[in-house]
Write a protein that holds these residues in place. Structure first.
Motif, PDB file in Angstrom:
ATOM      1  N   PRO A  47      22.329 -31.135  57.457  1.00 47.98           N
ATOM      2  CA  PRO A  47      23.722 -31.399  57.197  1.00 47.98           C
ATOM      3  C   PRO A  47      24.755 -31.621  58.347  1.00 47.98           C
ATOM      4  N   PRO A  48      25.827 -32.356  58.074  1.00 46.05           N
ATOM      5  CA  PRO A  48      26.907 -32.196  59.012  1.00 46.05           C
ATOM      6  C   PRO A  48      27.563 -30.920  59.190  1.00 46.05           C
ATOM      7  N   ALA A  49      27.944 -30.433  60.218  1.00 42.85           N
ATOM      8  CA  ALA A  49      28.619 -29.092  60.562  1.00 42.85           C
ATOM      9  C   ALA A  49      29.883 -29.358  61.378  1.00 42.85           C
ATOM     10  N   ASP A  50      30.652 -28.141  61.275  1.00 40.28           N
ATOM     11  CA  ASP A  50      31.941 -28.066  62.042  1.00 40.28           C
ATOM     12  C   ASP A  50      31.359 -28.031  63.544  1.00 40.28           C
ATOM     13  N   GLY A  51      31.992 -29.238  64.037  1.00 38.29           N
ATOM     14  CA  GLY A  51      31.558 -29.578  65.311  1.00 38.29           C
ATOM     15  C   GLY A  51      31.785 -28.706  66.592  1.00 38.29           C
ATOM     16  N   TRP A  52      32.996 -28.001  66.422  1.00 36.38           N
ATOM     17  CA  TRP A  52      33.334 -27.004  67.674  1.00 36.38           C
ATOM     18  C   TRP A  52      32.181 -25.968  67.812  1.00 36.38           C
ATOM     19  N   PRO A  53      31.706 -25.239  66.790  1.00 39.11           N
ATOM     20  CA  PRO A  53      30.747 -24.164  67.077  1.00 39.11           C
ATOM     21  C   PRO A  53      29.234 -25.097  67.593  1.00 39.11           C
ATOM     22  N   VAL A  54      29.228 -26.199  67.079  1.00 36.49           N
ATOM     23  CA  VAL A  54      28.015 -26.907  67.252  1.00 36.49           C
ATOM     24  C   VAL A  54      28.008 -27.302  68.866  1.00 36.49           C
ATOM     25  N   LEU A  55      29.251 -27.800  69.423  1.00 38.56           N
ATOM     26  CA  LEU A  55      29.469 -28.262  70.761  1.00 38.56           C
ATOM     27  C   LEU A  55      29.178 -26.991  71.819  1.00 38.56           C
ATOM     28  N   GLU A  56      29.697 -25.815  71.381  1.00 41.00           N
ATOM     29  CA  GLU A  56      29.297 -24.532  72.041  1.00 41.00           C
ATOM     30  C   GLU A  56      27.945 -24.294  72.156  1.00 41.00           C
ATOM     31  N   ALA A  57      27.322 -24.272  71.084  1.00 43.88           N
ATOM     32  CA  ALA A  57      26.078 -23.793  71.137  1.00 43.88           C
ATOM     33  C   ALA A  57      25.094 -24.898  71.753  1.00 43.88           C
ATOM     34  N   MET A  58      25.466 -25.936  71.625  1.00 42.46           N
ATOM     35  CA  MET A  58      24.593 -27.147  72.425  1.00 42.46           C
ATOM     36  C   MET A  58      24.711 -26.847  73.968  1.00 42.46           C
ATOM     37  N   TRP A  59      26.072 -26.644  74.266  1.00 39.24           N
ATOM     38  CA  TRP A  59      26.370 -26.504  75.777  1.00 39.24           C
ATOM     39  C   TRP A  59      25.545 -25.237  76.428  1.00 39.24           C
ATOM     40  N   THR A  60      25.713 -24.222  75.503  1.00 39.65           N
ATOM     41  CA  THR A  60      24.931 -22.693  76.029  1.00 39.65           C
ATOM     42  C   THR A  60      23.369 -23.095  76.030  1.00 39.65           C
ATOM     43  N   ALA A  61      23.034 -23.598  75.151  1.00 42.84           N
ATOM     44  CA  ALA A  61      21.575 -23.992  75.202  1.00 42.84           C
ATOM     45  C   ALA A  61      20.763 -25.016  75.974  1.00 42.84           C
ATOM     46  N   GLN A  62      21.824 -25.997  76.382  1.00 42.18           N
ATOM     47  CA  GLN A  62      21.130 -27.307  76.867  1.00 42.18           C
ATOM     48  C   GLN A  62      21.964 -27.596  78.356  1.00 42.18           C
ATOM     49  N   ASN A  63      23.124 -27.126  78.574  1.00 43.52           N
ATOM     50  CA  ASN A  63      23.740 -27.823  79.688  1.00 43.52           C
ATOM     51  C   ASN A  63      23.086 -27.325  80.989  1.00 43.52           C
ATOM     52  N   ALA A  64      22.577 -26.440  81.147  1.00 43.09           N
ATOM     53  CA  ALA A  64      21.878 -26.003  82.132  1.00 43.09           C
ATOM     54  C   ALA A  64      20.358 -26.871  82.419  1.00 43.09           C
ATOM     55  N   LYS A  65      19.900 -27.337  81.474  1.00 45.75           N
ATOM     56  CA  LYS A  65      18.479 -27.628  81.419  1.00 45.75           C
ATOM     57  C   LYS A  65      18.500 -29.369  81.428  1.00 45.75           C
ATOM     58  N   ILE A  66      19.635 -30.003  81.013  1.00 43.14           N
ATOM     59  CA  ILE A  66      19.901 -31.429  80.697  1.00 43.14           C
ATOM     60  C   ILE A  66      20.781 -32.108  81.599  1.00 43.14           C
ATOM     61  N   ASP A  67      20.245 -33.346  82.194  1.00 48.55           N
ATOM     62  CA  ASP A  67      21.372 -34.163  82.891  1.00 48.55           C
ATOM     63  C   ASP A  67      21.211 -35.493  81.993  1.00 48.55           C
ATOM     64  N   ILE A  68      22.163 -36.235  81.696  1.00 46.40           N
ATOM     65  CA  ILE A  68      22.245 -37.379  80.660  1.00 46.40           C
ATOM     66  C   ILE A  68      22.724 -38.654  81.663  1.00 46.40           C
ATOM     67  N   GLU A  69      21.854 -39.790  81.220  1.00 44.64           N
ATOM     68  CA  GLU A  69      21.919 -40.816  81.733  1.00 44.64           C
ATOM     69  C   GLU A  69      22.475 -41.823  80.630  1.00 44.64           C
ATOM     70  N   GLU A  70      23.490 -42.730  80.817  1.00 45.97           N
ATOM     71  CA  GLU A  70      24.198 -43.435  79.814  1.00 45.97           C
ATOM     72  C   GLU A  70      23.330 -44.923  79.948  1.00 45.97           C
ATOM     73  N   VAL A  71      22.554 -45.227  78.845  1.00 42.88           N
ATOM     74  CA  VAL A  71      21.908 -46.347  78.896  1.00 42.88           C
ATOM     75  C   VAL A  71      22.572 -47.599  78.284  1.00 42.88           C
ATOM     76  N   ALA A  72      23.401 -47.467  77.159  1.00 45.36           N
ATOM     77  CA  ALA A  72      23.945 -48.480  76.643  1.00 45.36           C
ATOM     78  C   ALA A  72      25.187 -47.778  75.820  1.00 45.36           C
ATOM     79  N   MET A  73      26.357 -48.718  75.638  1.00 41.59           N
ATOM     80  CA  MET A  73      27.365 -48.297  74.791  1.00 41.59           C
ATOM     81  C   MET A  73      28.137 -49.592  74.148  1.00 41.59           C
ATOM     82  N   ILE A  74      28.247 -49.370  72.873  1.00 40.20           N
ATOM     83  CA  ILE A  74      28.469 -50.501  72.302  1.00 40.20           C
ATOM     84  C   ILE A  74      29.819 -49.969  71.351  1.00 40.20           C
ATOM     85  N   ILE A  75      31.071 -50.531  71.496  1.00 38.57           N
ATOM     86  CA  ILE A  75      32.210 -50.118  70.788  1.00 38.57           C
ATOM     87  C   ILE A  75      32.586 -51.251  69.866  1.00 38.57           C
ATOM     88  N   ASN A  76      32.921 -50.869  68.679  1.00 37.43           N
ATOM     89  CA  ASN A  76      33.639 -51.888  67.439  1.00 37.43           C
ATOM     90  C   ASN A  76      34.502 -51.241  66.821  1.00 37.43           C
TER      91      ASN A  76
END
Length: 118
Positions: A47-76
């Motif tokens: 289910p969708p959740a309040d994004g602020w705690p989700v971002l905090e949890a994502m940062w804590t769990a993943q930032n030290a482990k993951i680098d992100i490469e942008e492959v494609a972006m489409i804006i409409n």
């Protein structure tokens, strides 16, 4: 609050760049700038959740482990779809994501993550 394609593109590049240099304040500031009216995040299949705690949890769990490469972006209009490659540091493992962003009136941002596990 109405947002245009240039502002959406700036946000998407900024949040990714701030993630990759481990700048938590800059990362969160990018979200606060585009989502003053609220943020919801959904990992598709949950289910969708309040994004602020989700971002905090994502940062804590993943930032030290993951680098992100942008492959494609489409804006409409007020929506964007991104294909990102999440590289697990120190390994050959990558996690592909499709990320959908919807910017609603009133400064609300809705994010959906589709994650392909390695």
């Amino acid at each position: 609050m109405s947002i245009d394609a240039k502002a959406i593109e700036h946000f998407l590049h900024t949040q990714l760049a701030r993630w990759n240099v481990s700048d938590k304040e800059g990362f969160l500031a990018a979200y606060r700038e585009v989502a003053p009216g609220g943020l919801s995040i959904e990992y598709v299949g949950r289910p969708p959740a309040d994004g602020w705690p989700v971002l905090e949890a994502m940062w804590t769990a993943q930032n030290a482990k993951i680098d992100i490469e942008e492959v494609a972006m489409i804006i409409n209009g007020c929506e964007a779809a991104c294909h990102n490659r999440n590289r697990v540091k120190g390994t050959d493992v990558t996690i592909e994501t499709i990320e959908l962003y919807r910017f609603d009136e009133g400064g609300k941002l809705h994010v959906r993550y589709f994650i392909r596990q390695p």
